[in-house]
Design a protein around this motif. Structure first.
Motif, mmCIF file in Angstrom:
data_model
loop_
_atom_site.group_PDB
_atom_site.id
_atom_site.type_symbol
_atom_site.label_atom_id
_atom_site.label_comp_id
_atom_site.label_asym_id
_atom_site.label_seq_id
_atom_site.Cartn_x
_atom_site.Cartn_y
_atom_site.Cartn_z
ATOM 1 N N ARG A 41 0.840 -1.205 0.000
ATOM 2 C CA ARG A 41 0.000 0.000 0.000
ATOM 3 C C ARG A 41 0.874 1.253 0.000
ATOM 4 N NH1 ARG A 41 -3.284 -2.834 3.907
ATOM 5 N NH2 ARG A 41 -2.430 -1.535 5.586
ATOM 6 N N ARG A 42 1.951 1.219 0.778
ATOM 7 C CA ARG A 42 2.867 2.365 0.794
ATOM 8 C C ARG A 42 3.516 2.558 -0.576
ATOM 9 N NH1 ARG A 42 5.219 0.125 5.679
ATOM 10 N NH2 ARG A 42 4.294 1.057 7.546
ATOM 11 N N GLU A 43 3.937 1.450 -1.194
ATOM 12 C CA GLU A 43 4.587 1.546 -2.501
ATOM 13 C C GLU A 43 3.640 2.138 -3.539
ATOM 14 O OE1 GLU A 43 7.769 -2.179 -2.145
ATOM 15 O OE2 GLU A 43 5.968 -2.366 -3.384
ATOM 16 N N ILE A 44 2.378 1.730 -3.498
ATOM 17 C CA ILE A 44 1.406 2.277 -4.443
ATOM 18 C C ILE A 44 1.237 3.777 -4.226
ATOM 19 C CG2 ILE A 44 -1.053 2.299 -5.035
ATOM 20 C CD1 ILE A 44 -1.030 -0.741 -4.656
ATOM 21 N N LYS A 45 1.086 4.182 -2.976
ATOM 22 C CA LYS A 45 0.899 5.605 -2.672
ATOM 23 C C LYS A 45 2.109 6.424 -3.125
ATOM 24 C CE LYS A 45 -0.249 8.704 1.186
ATOM 25 N NZ LYS A 45 0.888 9.631 1.022
ATOM 26 N N ARG A 46 3.303 5.957 -2.793
ATOM 27 C CA ARG A 46 4.505 6.711 -3.146
ATOM 28 C C ARG A 46 4.796 6.634 -4.638
ATOM 29 N NH1 ARG A 46 7.866 4.276 2.028
ATOM 30 N NH2 ARG A 46 6.804 5.531 3.630
ATOM 31 N N GLY A 47 4.491 5.486 -5.238
ATOM 32 C CA GLY A 47 4.700 5.361 -6.675
ATOM 33 C C GLY A 47 3.797 6.291 -7.463
ATOM 34 N N MET A 48 2.563 6.451 -7.017
ATOM 35 C CA MET A 48 1.635 7.342 -7.717
ATOM 36 C C MET A 48 2.043 8.803 -7.566
ATOM 37 S SD MET A 48 -1.989 5.350 -7.013
ATOM 38 C CE MET A 48 -2.963 6.447 -8.016
ATOM 39 N N GLU A 49 2.798 9.108 -6.519
ATOM 40 C CA GLU A 49 3.317 10.470 -6.350
ATOM 41 C C GLU A 49 4.574 10.707 -7.182
ATOM 42 O OE1 GLU A 49 3.972 10.478 -2.183
ATOM 43 O OE2 GLU A 49 1.871 10.913 -1.643
ATOM 44 N N ALA A 50 5.333 9.628 -7.444
ATOM 45 C CA ALA A 50 6.643 9.783 -8.086
ATOM 46 C C ALA A 50 6.586 9.709 -9.612
ATOM 47 C CB ALA A 50 7.603 8.712 -7.558
ATOM 48 N N TYR A 51 5.553 9.067 -10.163
ATOM 49 C CA TYR A 51 5.511 8.831 -11.608
ATOM 50 C C TYR A 51 4.253 9.443 -12.223
ATOM 51 C CZ TYR A 51 9.270 5.509 -10.744
ATOM 52 O OH TYR A 51 10.460 4.940 -10.370
ATOM 53 N N GLN A 52 4.296 9.570 -13.538
ATOM 54 C CA GLN A 52 3.162 10.092 -14.294
ATOM 55 C C GLN A 52 2.520 8.931 -15.053
ATOM 56 O OE1 GLN A 52 5.100 13.043 -16.702
ATOM 57 N NE2 GLN A 52 5.447 14.441 -14.980
ATOM 58 N N PHE A 53 1.240 8.707 -14.810
ATOM 59 C CA PHE A 53 0.538 7.555 -15.366
ATOM 60 C C PHE A 53 -0.420 8.007 -16.465
ATOM 61 C CE2 PHE A 53 1.801 6.615 -11.076
ATOM 62 C CZ PHE A 53 2.318 5.335 -11.167
ATOM 63 N N ALA A 54 -0.562 7.141 -17.482
ATOM 64 C CA ALA A 54 -1.439 7.511 -18.591
ATOM 65 C C ALA A 54 -1.830 6.280 -19.395
ATOM 66 C CB ALA A 54 -0.749 8.524 -19.504
#
Length: 380
Positions: free
Chosen positions: A185-198
């Motif tokens: 859950r932490r990795e998902i939260k931090r990953g969504m802050e660090a990368y741009q998804f599309a």
């Protein structure tokens, strides 16, 4: 553990009026697509147009054997289609289906293991099992998770191997997060802050980016594709994207580099999003990006199309990969691999040739300058 009952006598094949090989023509395609749409085991990948696409984009003689079971009223109540190739006069239906499951299909009333249609269900499955065995020298197929009763294949001397996939039910995202490992859950939260998804429209540039990191990802599983595979993949992706049956979701760094990407398949027939091909730039050494991309893309699809309820992660060739999916809160679901081998010297020779071909592909992948030397008959 493989299970087989080789000492049992096979049941008699049902009357030939019930079973027939369904050639690819307009009338049979219409009947077949109706079965695919109605069956709990059906997926869009088994539709006639998808099978035609696979055949037309294959450079090594791929074809399909399609068997139908018709009841006394000539309704198509069950069926089975497998990809195959011919070599030395033998038919090998063990080339691997490109899209997950290619097991038998049954109408809904025959799919549920209840006493009301027990005889009919066993008759249909026994007939399909025996006819496929008679028509092939080697056959391997994975069943859809909705088919849990495969006893009839044991009685027809097939070998059955249990397999597992992992599934998210996006109807209850909070329940998934509650089951999920805290660190994920932490990795998902931090990953969504660090990368741009599309969701990116497919074109040659992002396809080339995807291929570079996908090949690096797959080498750890001992997978080395041929040059034919790459060319065919792009043709298939173009067609599937035009049908909205495939999408490319990406995670990019702030500088725009592709850190990870996943090709997902959309099967509205069984309400499932299939995480088909994942690519991850291992040079980044960032464990956050893949869980974040899986969650972001799955959630985006479920918000746009709520009927696409399930996310299927596919099999796990390594124990660590299965554990990774466990930690993501995905439910392990059992299905089956059905295996038939007709003992023969030629079959043994073919398997030896196939192993040599795989070795050749690995050598070509390790030494790119040798790629000009093509292995005759190499698969996609």
């Amino acid at each position: 553990m493989d299970i087989s009952l080789h000492n049992l006598q096979s049941q008699a094949l049902p009357p030939s009026t019930h079973l027939r090989i369904m050639t690819f023509d307009a009338n049979n395609d219409l009947l077949w697509n109706g079965l695919v749409s109605a069956s709990p085991q059906g997926s869009v990948f088994l539709r006639s147009d998808w099978l035609d696409m696979l055949r037309s984009t294959d450079k090594c003689g791929l074809d399909f054997l399609r068997i139908g079971y018709f009841d006394a009223k000539q309704r198509l109540v069950g069926g089975w289609v497998l990809p195959y190739r011919r070599l030395g006069g033998l038919r090998y239906a063990a080339v691997g289906f490109e899209f997950f499951y290619a097991g038998p299909l049954l109408l809904p009333e025959l799919s549920c293991p209840t006493m009301h249609y027990s005889k009919e269900r066993h008759t249909v499955l026994s007939g399909l099992a025996q006819m496929m065995r008679q028509e092939t020298d080697l056959a391997v197929a994975e069943t859809h998770p909705s088919l849990q009763d495969v006893r009839d294949f044991l009685y027809q001397n097939w070998t059955i191997s249990p397999e597992y996939t992992h599934i998210w039910d996006m109807l209850e995202p909070d329940a998934i997060l509650a089951r999920m490992n805290r660190e994920k859950r932490r990795e998902i939260k931090r990953g969504m802050e660090a990368y741009q998804f599309a969701h990116e429209e497919l074109h040659m540039q992002n396809f080339e980016e995807f291929i570079v990191i996908y090949q690096k990802t797959m080498r750890k599983f001992g997978w080395y594709p041929s040059s034919n595979w790459r060319d065919s993949l792009y043709q298939r992706l173009e067609w599937m994207c035009s049908q909205d049956g495939c999408r490319l979701y990406t995670a990019r760094t702030p500088s725009g580099a592709m850190a990870a990407a996943v090709l997902v398949l959309l099967s509205r027939e069984d309400q499932t999003v299939y995480l088909w091909r994942m690519a991850h730039d291992s040079d980044l050494r960032d464990s956050r990006v893949v869980p974040a991309l899986y969650w972001w893309s799955s959630f985006a699809i479920s918000q746009h199309e709520p009927n696409l309820r399930y996310v299927n992660f596919g099999g796990s060739p390594l124990p660590s990969l299965g554990q990774f999916k466990d930690y993501l809160g995905a439910q392990p679901i059992q299905h089956f691999r059905l295996i038939h081998r007709r003992p023969s010297v030629r079959l043994g020779l073919w398997r030896g040739v196939d192993q040599a071909r795989d070795l050749g592909r690995k050598i070509l992948a390790q030494y790119p300058w040798l790629d000009r030397i093509r292995i005759k008959g190499g698969g996609i």
